[in-house]
Enzyme design. Structure first.
Site, PDB file in Angstrom:
ATOM      1  N   LYS A   1       0.872  -1.180   0.000  1.00  0.00           N
ATOM      2  CA  LYS A   1       0.000   0.000   0.000  1.00  0.00           C
ATOM      3  C   LYS A   1       0.906   1.226   0.000  1.00  0.00           C
ATOM      4  O   LYS A   1       2.050   1.159   0.462  1.00  0.00           O
ATOM      5  CB  LYS A   1      -0.853  -0.012   1.278  1.00  0.00           C
ATOM      6  CG  LYS A   1      -2.073   0.860   1.225  1.00  0.00           C
ATOM      7  CD  LYS A   1      -3.269   0.152   0.598  1.00  0.00           C
ATOM      8  CE  LYS A   1      -4.455   1.074   0.488  1.00  0.00           C
ATOM      9  NZ  LYS A   1      -5.627   0.425  -0.092  1.00  0.00           N
TER      10      LYS A   1
ATOM     11  N   GLY B   1     -24.668   3.085   4.027  1.00  0.00           N
ATOM     12  CA  GLY B   1     -23.794   3.722   3.035  1.00  0.00           C
ATOM     13  C   GLY B   1     -24.301   3.467   1.635  1.00  0.00           C
ATOM     14  O   GLY B   1     -24.160   2.367   1.095  1.00  0.00           O
TER      15      GLY B   1
ATOM     16  N   GLY C   1     -23.286   4.582  -1.234  1.00  0.00           N
ATOM     17  CA  GLY C   1     -22.266   5.135  -2.141  1.00  0.00           C
ATOM     18  C   GLY C   1     -22.066   4.264  -3.368  1.00  0.00           C
ATOM     19  O   GLY C   1     -22.977   3.557  -3.810  1.00  0.00           O
TER      20      GLY C   1
ATOM     21  N   VAL D   1     -20.477   1.502  -3.968  1.00  0.00           N
ATOM     22  CA  VAL D   1     -20.692   0.058  -3.848  1.00  0.00           C
ATOM     23  C   VAL D   1     -22.084  -0.239  -3.285  1.00  0.00           C
ATOM     24  O   VAL D   1     -22.840  -1.034  -3.857  1.00  0.00           O
ATOM     25  CB  VAL D   1     -19.614  -0.606  -2.947  1.00  0.00           C
ATOM     26  CG1 VAL D   1     -19.858  -2.107  -2.846  1.00  0.00           C
ATOM     27  CG2 VAL D   1     -18.218  -0.344  -3.488  1.00  0.00           C
TER      28      VAL D   1
END
Ligand code: NAD
Length: 349
Positions: free
Chosen positions: A80, A176, A178, A180
């Site tokens: 990452k 959520g 959003g 997804v």
């Protein structure tokens, strides 16, 4: 001038910081493991209060990527990168410096977009290194694929908890609405599931409710709603000692990363309450499986990528079996499942 220095961290293959005073770059790349393959993980731009905070985040995230790729059966390691700053400081120069930093890993770290970075930023990175995926015109926006992967995972969870994957009449609480959550909700509604949805942006929740024939509740209420499935699709940490006693669902299966505030303690508390937890990094691997398909011989093929997401179903079945056999929570079982592939590969080195 770009200055790259090592940050030795036990348990991690390589951790480096890069500073470039000219472009304002202050970044860290952590490669947790390349035992299964090159470490792939997104590039996050965040206004960390200190380098220590950024380091803590990149270490945790890169280790999570090792488990995620291993559980998904991909020949990828975990890595990452974090850029310290705000979206306002974005510039071509900044991403060119960052591209050189990525390139300094010689292919051991492959980057992609993440929080606050976009395909356009990755295009600048690509001028300096080949170690970047998720470019415009290739595998595209991962969110619909992540939503599909969650839906595949939900099937395994439903069978385990209810003895059938039938969603007719089952109530699914989506936290959520959003990129997804909104698509996941549509897949569920198409199969007869009833959607209850919440978002801190009420308009977003209302839109999903309209599209799915569902209802909206407040973000404060969504975790205690009377439902069959709780689907965290917002931020991490929503499953914690405060919320667990109020959760009515028999299944937790959503897209958010790091849903459990404390993996072991919260995972065990869910098990004691008889709530089946679909481990987040197993359930939400659809986006990673999708982007990985850019790297395989022949290049990206959507049909192949989507069919590989069926693995999420099988992996969850195996993880639930491990949890049952050993009498442990599913989050621990997922870590054991991920370790198996890494350990087997390490033994061959
Ligand atoms: P997004 O930003 O598009 O959607 C998140 C939504 O959650 C937003 O609408 C936001 O307003 C809402 N929200 C934030 N806090 C909330 C709260 N307390 N209660 C209710 N709603 C709240 O993000 P996304 O891309 O849909 O990702 C959702 C989650 O899934 C994130 O945790 C992300 O890390 C994870 N994830 C996403 C992908 C992907 O492909 N996008 C892949 C793997 C994991």
């Amino acid at each position: 001038m770009l200055k790259i220095t090592d940050i030795p961290v036990e348990g991690y293959e390589t951790v480096k910081r890069a500073i470039d005073a000219e472009t304002g770059l202050h970044a860290i790349i952590a490669v947790h493991s390349t035992v299964l393959g090159p470490a792939l993980g997104g590039m996050r731009l965040w206004s960390y209060a200190s380098e220590q905070e950024a380091l803590t985040d990149v270490l945790r995230l890169s280790q999570g990527m090792t488990y995620k790729a291993s559980c998904a059966g991909l020949d990828l390691g975990g890595g990452k990168s974090v850029l310290i700053g705000t979206p306002e400081m974005k510039s071509e120069g900044l991403f060119r410096s960052m591209g050189k930093f990525v390139e300094s890993f010689g292919g051991n770290y492959i980057t992609a977009e993440d929080v606050n970075t976009k395909p356009a930023d990755m295009a600048v990175i690509a001028t300096q290194t080949k170690s970047v995926v998720g470019l415009e015109g290739k595998s595209g926006n991962p969110s619909p694929k992540t939503a599909w992967g969650c839906f595949v995972g939900l099937r395994a969870c439903m069978e385990e908890a209810f003895g059938s994957a039938d969603l007719k009449g089952k109530v699914v609480a989506i936290e959520g609405a959003g990129s997804v959550g909104s698509i996941y909700a549509k897949f569920i509604a198409e199969q007869g599931g009833k959607i209850v949805v919440a978002d801190i942006v009420e308009e977003a929740a209302r839109r999903v409710a309209e599209e799915t024939g569902g209802t909206v509740v407040s973000p404060d209420a969504i975790r205690q709603v009377n439902c069959d499935v709780y689907a965290p699709c917002a931020l991490g940490g929503s499953v914690n000692p405060e919320t667990i006693p109020g959760i009515q669902a028999r299944v937790i299966c959503g897209a958010a990363n790091n849903q459990l505030l404390d993996e072991d303690a919260d995972g065990s508390a869910l098990r004691e309450r008889g709530i089946l937890y679909g481990p987040d990094y197993v359930v939400n691997a659809g986006g990673l499986i999708n982007v990985y398909n850019e790297l395989v011989p022949g290049g990206y093929n959507e049909e192949r990528a989507v069919s590989e997401m069926d693995k999420i179903y099988n992996n969850l079945k195996d993880i639930f079996a491990i949890a049952k056999d050993r009498g442990i929570c599913t989050s621990r079982a997922a870590n054991l499942f991920g370790d198996r592939r890494v350990d087997a590969a390490r033994a061959l080195i």
